[in-house]
Enzyme design. Structure first.
Site, PDB file in Angstrom:
ATOM      1  N   LYS A 107      -3.851  -0.963  -6.800  1.00  0.00           N
ATOM      2  CA  LYS A 107      -4.880  -0.314  -5.978  1.00  0.00           C
ATOM      3  C   LYS A 107      -4.819   1.172  -6.311  1.00  0.00           C
ATOM      4  O   LYS A 107      -3.818   1.836  -6.033  1.00  0.00           O
ATOM      5  CB  LYS A 107      -4.591  -0.553  -4.491  1.00  0.00           C
ATOM      6  CG  LYS A 107      -5.521   0.209  -3.557  1.00  0.00           C
ATOM      7  CD  LYS A 107      -5.313  -0.199  -2.111  1.00  0.00           C
ATOM      8  CE  LYS A 107      -6.133   0.656  -1.155  1.00  0.00           C
ATOM      9  NZ  LYS A 107      -5.998   0.250   0.242  1.00  0.00           N
ATOM     10  N   TRP A 108      -5.864   1.675  -6.935  1.00  0.00           N
ATOM     11  CA  TRP A 108      -5.919   3.090  -7.380  1.00  0.00           C
ATOM     12  C   TRP A 108      -6.713   3.864  -6.331  1.00  0.00           C
ATOM     13  O   TRP A 108      -7.896   3.658  -6.161  1.00  0.00           O
ATOM     14  CB  TRP A 108      -6.603   3.141  -8.735  1.00  0.00           C
ATOM     15  CG  TRP A 108      -6.805   4.500  -9.330  1.00  0.00           C
ATOM     16  CD1 TRP A 108      -7.427   5.568  -8.767  1.00  0.00           C
ATOM     17  CD2 TRP A 108      -6.415   4.922 -10.641  1.00  0.00           C
ATOM     18  NE1 TRP A 108      -7.446   6.631  -9.631  1.00  0.00           N
ATOM     19  CE2 TRP A 108      -6.830   6.260 -10.797  1.00  0.00           C
ATOM     20  CE3 TRP A 108      -5.758   4.310 -11.708  1.00  0.00           C
ATOM     21  CZ2 TRP A 108      -6.612   6.980 -11.968  1.00  0.00           C
ATOM     22  CZ3 TRP A 108      -5.542   5.036 -12.876  1.00  0.00           C
ATOM     23  CH2 TRP A 108      -5.957   6.349 -12.993  1.00  0.00           C
ATOM     24  N   ASP A 109      -6.017   4.768  -5.660  1.00  0.00           N
ATOM     25  CA  ASP A 109      -6.644   5.503  -4.562  1.00  0.00           C
ATOM     26  C   ASP A 109      -6.931   6.945  -4.992  1.00  0.00           C
ATOM     27  O   ASP A 109      -6.383   7.442  -5.990  1.00  0.00           O
ATOM     28  CB  ASP A 109      -5.687   5.484  -3.355  1.00  0.00           C
ATOM     29  CG  ASP A 109      -6.404   5.610  -2.018  1.00  0.00           C
ATOM     30  OD1 ASP A 109      -7.579   6.014  -2.010  1.00  0.00           O
ATOM     31  OD2 ASP A 109      -5.783   5.314  -0.979  1.00  0.00           O
ATOM     32  N   ASP A 154       0.844  -1.209   0.000  1.00  0.00           N
ATOM     33  CA  ASP A 154       0.000   0.000   0.000  1.00  0.00           C
ATOM     34  C   ASP A 154       0.876   1.255   0.000  1.00  0.00           C
ATOM     35  O   ASP A 154       2.057   1.221  -0.373  1.00  0.00           O
ATOM     36  CB  ASP A 154      -0.972  -0.056   1.206  1.00  0.00           C
ATOM     37  CG  ASP A 154      -2.290   0.662   0.937  1.00  0.00           C
ATOM     38  OD1 ASP A 154      -2.290   1.901   0.979  1.00  0.00           O
ATOM     39  OD2 ASP A 154      -3.300  -0.010   0.682  1.00  0.00           O
ATOM     40  N   ASP A 155       0.331   2.353   0.430  1.00  0.00           N
ATOM     41  CA  ASP A 155       0.978   3.665   0.435  1.00  0.00           C
ATOM     42  C   ASP A 155       2.351   3.617   1.126  1.00  0.00           C
ATOM     43  O   ASP A 155       2.575   2.810   2.027  1.00  0.00           O
ATOM     44  CB  ASP A 155       0.048   4.616   1.227  1.00  0.00           C
ATOM     45  CG  ASP A 155       0.328   6.065   0.953  1.00  0.00           C
ATOM     46  OD1 ASP A 155       1.328   6.369   0.307  1.00  0.00           O
ATOM     47  OD2 ASP A 155      -0.489   6.897   1.398  1.00  0.00           O
ATOM     48  N   ASP A 195     -12.891   2.288   4.273  1.00  0.00           N
ATOM     49  CA  ASP A 195     -11.712   2.236   5.146  1.00  0.00           C
ATOM     50  C   ASP A 195     -12.086   1.661   6.503  1.00  0.00           C
ATOM     51  O   ASP A 195     -11.220   1.361   7.319  1.00  0.00           O
ATOM     52  CB  ASP A 195     -11.128   3.638   5.339  1.00  0.00           C
ATOM     53  CG  ASP A 195     -10.025   3.919   4.334  1.00  0.00           C
ATOM     54  OD1 ASP A 195      -9.664   3.004   3.572  1.00  0.00           O
ATOM     55  OD2 ASP A 195      -9.516   5.057   4.319  1.00  0.00           O
ATOM     56  N   ASN A 199      -7.813  10.405  -2.565  1.00  0.00           N
ATOM     57  CA  ASN A 199      -8.112  10.706  -1.170  1.00  0.00           C
ATOM     58  C   ASN A 199      -8.612  12.105  -0.857  1.00  0.00           C
ATOM     59  O   ASN A 199      -8.450  12.577   0.268  1.00  0.00           O
ATOM     60  CB  ASN A 199      -6.878  10.410  -0.319  1.00  0.00           C
ATOM     61  CG  ASN A 199      -6.745   8.921  -0.062  1.00  0.00           C
ATOM     62  OD1 ASN A 199      -7.648   8.291   0.467  1.00  0.00           O
ATOM     63  ND2 ASN A 199      -5.621   8.349  -0.467  1.00  0.00           N
TER      64      ASN A 199
HETATM   65  C1  DGJ Z   1      -6.981   5.489   1.845  1.00  0.00           C
HETATM   66  C2  DGJ Z   1      -7.310   4.058   1.530  1.00  0.00           C
HETATM   67  O1  DGJ Z   1      -8.670   3.846   1.582  1.00  0.00           O
HETATM   68  C3  DGJ Z   1      -6.533   3.160   2.477  1.00  0.00           C
HETATM   69  O2  DGJ Z   1      -6.893   1.826   2.277  1.00  0.00           O
HETATM   70  C4  DGJ Z   1      -5.083   3.373   2.259  1.00  0.00           C
HETATM   71  O3  DGJ Z   1      -4.731   2.938   0.981  1.00  0.00           O
HETATM   72  C5  DGJ Z   1      -4.734   4.831   2.459  1.00  0.00           C
HETATM   73  N1  DGJ Z   1      -5.558   5.697   1.675  1.00  0.00           N
HETATM   74  C6  DGJ Z   1      -3.305   5.072   2.099  1.00  0.00           C
HETATM   75  O4  DGJ Z   1      -2.962   6.393   2.158  1.00  0.00           O
END
Ligand code: DGJ
Length: 731
Positions: free
Chosen positions: A470-472, A356-357, A541, A474
């Site tokens: 995994k394309w995020d 992940d990140d 989340d 935020n």
């Molecule tokens: C938000 C995502 O929903 C999480 O699962 C995770 O990937 C974080 N961002 C990482 O910054």
């Protein structure tokens, strides 16, 4: 006075010159196996939708159908009502012409029907004889799935540019005495909370104006129960719909003075007047809908079947179980941390590891959420050996490998922000607000689309076999503005969403087999537009199994279980603080696409053994979760239990999940769940999984389908967070 008005209006109507095709009524049925939408072009050329519901054998009978209401109350149930003419309600189409006038009157011109296997496409051409605007209503009827996808093409055949002020995808005209609307609201870590209300007169609107993360607070989907005071699972008429659009959306439900309900679904017109130059064409996103005469259950099964067969990228394919590094490591890891997590994932029988990140950016290392976004190079201080090394290690261990990106965003503390300040969404002379310490990149700009495409493409080159991205995404867009668009800011929201689709189309051409998860701080981009390109969604989340009962129940009303990523995480839960048993957490996650998101080293030996067992058994029945039909047995929103089951298409196998959400005293005793979807005459061997002692007296034996469906199945689940999974196989 009333009489005079309608007389005058009908005299006026006679005076209008109609195209030849509109001189008589034309009945246009759009049909699936069990449902029917009937449109009738009236003598005056107005296209009305006179029926949507169960099939009638001779739809031409609708030619003479009359609503019986006076014309001074507006022009009946118009299939695509435009501002002007005799239409008084919320318009699907509102156009402002170069001369400043707002009137559009569409009349039927022509239609054609083309069948292509299971899908029958009906195109109906409407024209405004004065302004030369042309509207084509397109209905794709998915016969087997009983789903209709409607969208609209708008062409400016006039000589001057026009402004599209409203341009909905489609319209549903419903006729009942009352309408109970179910829809979904929420927030971060609390998405898809089901909410319902009996509609009253006037207009209820469900919308998003957030640009990105558009579905975190409202979802572009709904269910309307006809002549009912609540949503019922197995009985009653239900119309369910969803808009396939990942940008600002607007659904409106207008109950007029005749008690008719007009549902409009489309792109939100908020700050999005769309200019259409002469000769130009605009295509709206799809409005997907279905009718069920057997409650919400059948409506969901229709939508899910359509989604698996047509609506979801790679729908029907079984995606791997996985360990995701986020809640187990967050930003703090080294190569060693990752390799040990991979060892553990492999040992537990999981099939993929997702980094992940936190793996990227050198000058502004991504050690927290305040730096590095935009600088997509491996942070060699954390992973000196590179991604290839970690990915190869996973592959050697028999695992697939996935990696996280958030390509639409930039931290001010990044090289990208310094190199391309003009790419940031902004409004001249104003502060660019931050959210999660980041700014949004302007995807309406083709150069930014190329850059975003390149991030995915280059990440895929970091190792020979990256199996999953995994394309995020935020943050939302509030202070919108695009340097690229200059004076045409009204195009921003539409072209941002189209920008994502442009990128995804190109990526899918190059990477057809990569599994791509759509994440947006969890469920911020859960819609059928995104799912055309993405295999699954990060449902929320919120990984707390208790809260997930509500989120997953509601998500699954509209979206199929195969897209619903659900992970087992540590306790106390990082979002809610709740402590639930590991078995409850597994049983909840196993009703979607199972994953884990914790540090496996922190599990005790006993917990590891239970995890191994649950993961192994999931692999035995997960095809049912991915491709079976869902039957909901108890709703968490109704109280004490949540229960659901998935049944194979041939009704030979099934899996049942049951969860106790509230303590039941001994006097209450075991609750009888009525299983569903089984063959009443067949005998099913019922086995409870992942326990040494079953919660049901009948486990391990064969029982008739009708016995199981009529109240014989009553596992003892009395304590809060008791849960059980049963596997059923016909003898
Ligand atoms: C938000 C995502 O929903 C999480 O699962 C995770 O990937 C974080 N961002 C990482 O910054």
């Amino acid at each position: 006075m009333k009489l005079l008005n309608s007389l005058t209006l009908s005299l006026l109507a006679v005076a209008v010159v109609l195209p030849a095709a509109a001189a008589r009524k034309t009945v246009i049925p759009v049909e699936t196996e069990n449902t029917q939408l009937v449109l009738v072009a009236q003598e005056n050329g107005v296209l009305q939708t006179v029926h949507f519901g169960a099939k009638v054998s001779d739809p031409s009978a609708f030619a003479s159908f009359r609503t019986g209401r006076g014309t001074d109350n507006g022009e009946g149930p118009m299939s695509y009502p435009a501002t002007g003419g005799r239409y008084l309600g919320e318009p699907a189409l509102h156009v402002k012409y170069a001369d400043g006038y707002h009137n559009t009157e569409l009349v039927y011109a022509d239609h054609q029907v083309v069948a292509n296997g299971n899908v029958v496409t009906t195109k109906i051409l409407l024209k405004d004889p004065v302004t030369f605007l042309e509207v084509t209503l397109i209905f794709d009827a998915y016969r087997k799935e009983n789903v209709i996808c409607a969208h609209t093409g708008i062409r400016n055949s006039g000589k001057k540019a026009v402004q599209l002020l409203n341009y909905a995808s489609g319209v549903l005209n419903l006729d009942a005495d009352k309408y109970y609307l179910t829809h979904f609201h929420g927030g971060w870590a609390d998405e898809m909370q089901m909410e319902g209300e009996l509609l009253t007169h006037d207009t209820k609107v469900i919308e998003s104006r957030r640009g990105t993360q558009v579905t975190q607070c409202n979802n572009p989907s709904f269910l309307v129960s006809l002549d009912a005071d609540r949503l019922q699972e197995n009985v009653g008429e239900v119309v369910a719909g969803a808009l396939a659009w990942s940008g600002n959306f607007r659904l409106s439900f207008e109950m007029d003075e005749s008690n008719r309900l007009t549902v409009l679904a489309g792109i939100n017109p908020f700050a999005s007047t769309y200019e259409l130059a002469p000769g130009k064409f605009f295509t709206t996103p799809e409005f997907i809908y279905t009718y069920s005469g057997r409650g919400a259950g059948q409506a969901s099964r229709n939508l899910h079947a359509w989604a698996r067969n047509y609506g979801v990228y790679g729908g029907g394919q079984i995606n791997p179980t996985l360990l995701n590094s986020w809640e187990g490591a967050y930003f703090t890891f080294t190569t060693e941390t990752l390799l040990r997590m991979i060892d553990d994932a492999a040992a537990m029988g999981l099939e993929m590891f997702v980094l992940d990140d936190g793996w990227f950016a050198k000058d502004y290392p991504r050690n927290g959420d305040d730096a590095g976004l935009g600088d997509w190079e491996v942070n060699t201080a954390k992973i000196p050996e590179g991604i290839d090394y970690v990915a190869s290690y996973a592959h050697q261990k028999g695992l697939k490998f996935g990696i996280w990106i958030e390509p639409e965003m930039v931290n001010p503390r990044s090289n990208l922000a310094h190199a391309h300040p003009e790419w940031v969404v902004q409004s001249p002379g104003r502060e660019i607000y931050q959210s999660r310490n980041q700014w949004v990149l302007d995807l309406s700009n083709p150069a930014v689309q190329d850059f975003v495409y390149g991030i995915f493409d280059r990440t895929m080159q970091l190792a020979p076999n990256i199996d999953y991205i995994k394309w995020d995404c935020n943050r939302t867009v509030a202070d919108f503005g695009s340097k690229y668009l200059g004076s045409e800011q009204d195009r921003f929201f539409v072209e941002y969403a189209q920008g994502i689709y442009n990128v995804m189309r190109r990526l899918r051409a190059k990477y057809p087999d990569t599994i791509v998860q759509c994440c947006s701080s969890g469920g911020g981009r859960v819609d059928y537009g995104a799912l055309k390109y993405f295999n699954e969604i990060w449902t929320s989340d919120n990984t707390d199994a208790y809260t997930r009962a509500y989120i997953q129940y509601a998500t699954n009303l509209v979206y199929p279980a195969c897209v619903m990523a659900s992970h087992v995480s540590a306790v106390p839960n990082h979002q809610t603080g709740n402590v639930t048993p590991l078995k409850f957490r597994f049983d909840m996650a196993c009703s979607g696409r199972l994953g884990m998101e914790l540090q496996p080293r922190n599990l005790s030996e006993g917990e590891r053994a239970l995890a191994d067992r649950c993961i192994r058994s999931y692999r035995q029945y997960r095809d049912l979760v991915f491709t079976g039909d869902v039957y909901r047995l108890a709703s968490p929103y109704d109280g004490d239990y949540y229960a659901l089951m998935y049944v194979s298409q041939d009704q030979r196998r099934a899996v049942v999940f049951a969860y106790c959400l509230k303590y039941q005293n001994r006097a209450v005793g075991a609750h009888s769940f009525r299983l569903d979807g089984l063959d009443p005459a067949r005998k099913y061997r019922v086995t409870e999984l992942n326990v040494n002692r079953s919660s049901w007296w009948g486990s391990g034996e064969a029982h008739a389908g009708d016995f199981l469906m009529n109240g014989g199945f009553n596992p003892v689940l009395l304590k809060t967070f008791d849960s059980a999974v049963f596997y059923l196989e016909a003898d």
